[in-house]
Write an enzyme that holds these catalytic residues in place. Structure first.
Site: not given
Ligand code: ARG
Length: 284
Positions: A180, A277
Site C-alpha cells: 500500500h 493503517c
Molecule cells: N492485513 C491488511 C491487508 O493486507 C493490512 C492492511 C494495512 N492497511 C494499510 N493501510 N496499509 O489488507
C-alpha cells in the site's frame, strides 16, 4: 561601492500542529487467519489483548494531542477491520468508499459506508474499481498521491479525481512488502507546500522521479525505517506518530523540528499494519 547585506538570519520555523479528526476501529476480532500480504503468516500466534492495548495507546495519543477520534463498531469475522484507513477517502465532506481486492475484506466497505451514512454524510460514492482508500491515497493539501501495483486499481485513481474533484498523481509501487502507498510514504505537513517522507526503493523508477520533482526536500527513509513499517506514520503537522523501531527516521524528523512519538505497534504489524493503517483521517 556595493553594499552587501549581512548573513541571512536563520530562523527555524517550527512545524505547526493542526487539530485532526480521525476514525478508528478497535481490533476486537483481530487475527491473522489468511495471508494477503507478505507480513501475514497465519501460523504466527496473535495476542488480541496486546493488539487492543497497543491500539488503545494509539487512540489515547491522538486524544492527548487534542485530536478528535470517532470509532466504528468492529465486526466478528472481519479481522482486518482495525485497518480503518482502507475503508474511505474523505475530503471536504465528500466520501469515496472502498472496494477491497481480497474477498476476505470485502464486507468491511459496507460497514463503513453505513457508518458515514448514519453520520449524515450525503456526498458518498462507492467506487466501481478496486480502491483501498487511504491505504493507497495520501492527501497533501494540494494533490492526492495515489498508489497502485498491488491493491488499488490504477483506474480508481481517475475515479477518485472525478469524485473528490482534486488532482491525482499516480505512483507505482514495486515491492510486495510495501503493498500500500501508506507503507512507503506519508505526509508530514498538509498544505500547498506539503512536506512528505518516503522510501524511494518501494517505487518504480518513473514514480521516484515524480516524487523527486514534486518534493525535492522530502525526508528520505532507509531500508531499516521501511522494514519496521516506519513509513506508516501519522503527522498532525508537528507531532509524528511512528512505530518505535523507526529510530533513524525519528532522528531525521527531530532535525527538522518535528516531534516524533514512538509507539509499540508490533502486534498489528503481524498483519502488515502500523499507526496509519489504523487511522482514517477526515480531511476538512
Ligand atoms: N492485513 C491488511 C491487508 O493486507 C493490512 C492492511 C494495512 N492497511 C494499510 N493501510 N496499509 O489488507
Amino acid at each position: 561601492m556595493t553594499v552587501t547585506a549581512g548573513p541571512a538570519v536563520e530562523t527555524l520555523v517550527l512545524p505547526k500542529a493542526t487539530t485532526r479528526r480521525y476514525v478508528m476501529c478497535a481490533p476486537k476480532y483481530f487475527t491473522v487467519e489468511y495471508s494477503i500480504n507478505p507480513w501475514m503468516d497465519p501460523g504466527t500466534p496473535v495476542d488480541v489483548d496486546l493488539a487492543m492495548t497497543q491500539w488503545e495507546a494509539l487512540k489515547r495519543t491522538y486524544e492527548r494531542l487534542g485530536h478528535r477520534v470517532e470509532v466504528v463498531e468492529p465486526q466478528p469475522g472481519l479481522p482486518d477491520m482495525v485497518f480503518a484507513a482502507n475503508s474511505a477517502t474523505v475530503l471536504g465532506g465528500r466520501v469515496l468508499g472502498a472496494r477491497f481486492r481480497a474477498p476476505q475484506r470485502a464486507a468491511e466497505a459496507e460497514h463503513f459506508r453505513r457508518w458515514f451514512t448514519t453520520r449524515g454524510y450525503r456526498n458518498l460514492v462507492m467506487p466501481s474499481r478496486i480502491n483501498e482508500a487511504e491505504g493507497d491515497f495520501a492527501w497533501t493539501g494540494a494533490v492526492l498521491l495515489a498508489g497502485s501495483g498491488f491493491r488499488t486499481d490504477p483506474e480508481a485513481h481517475a475515479e477518485a479525481q472525478e469524485v473528490l474533484g482534486v488532482p491525482v498523481v499516480s505512483l507505482r509501487l514495486v515491492d510486495p512488502r510495501y503493498y500500500h502507498l501508506d507503507t512507503s510514504l506519508f505526509v508530514l505537513t498538509c498544505d500547498e507546500r506539503a512536506q512528505i517522507a518516503y522510501y524511494p526503493q518501494a517505487f518504480s523508477a518513473g514514480s521516484r522521479r515524480v516524487l523527486e520533482r514534486m518534493f525535492p526536500d522530502a525526508v528520505i527513509a532507509d531500508a531499516a525505517d521501511a522494514a519496521c513499517l516506519g513509513l506508516n506514520g501519522v503527522s498532525d503537522g508537528r507531532h509524528v506518530v511512528l512505530p518505535m523501531e523507526a529510530t533513524g527516521l525519528a532522528a531525521q524528523l527531530v532535525d527538522r523540528g518535528y516531534e516524533p512519538i514512538l509507539l509499540d505497534i508490533s502486534e498489528l504489524r503481524k498483519s502488515g499494519g502500523g499507526p496509519k493503517c489504523c487511522t482514517l483521517e477526515l480531511h476538512a
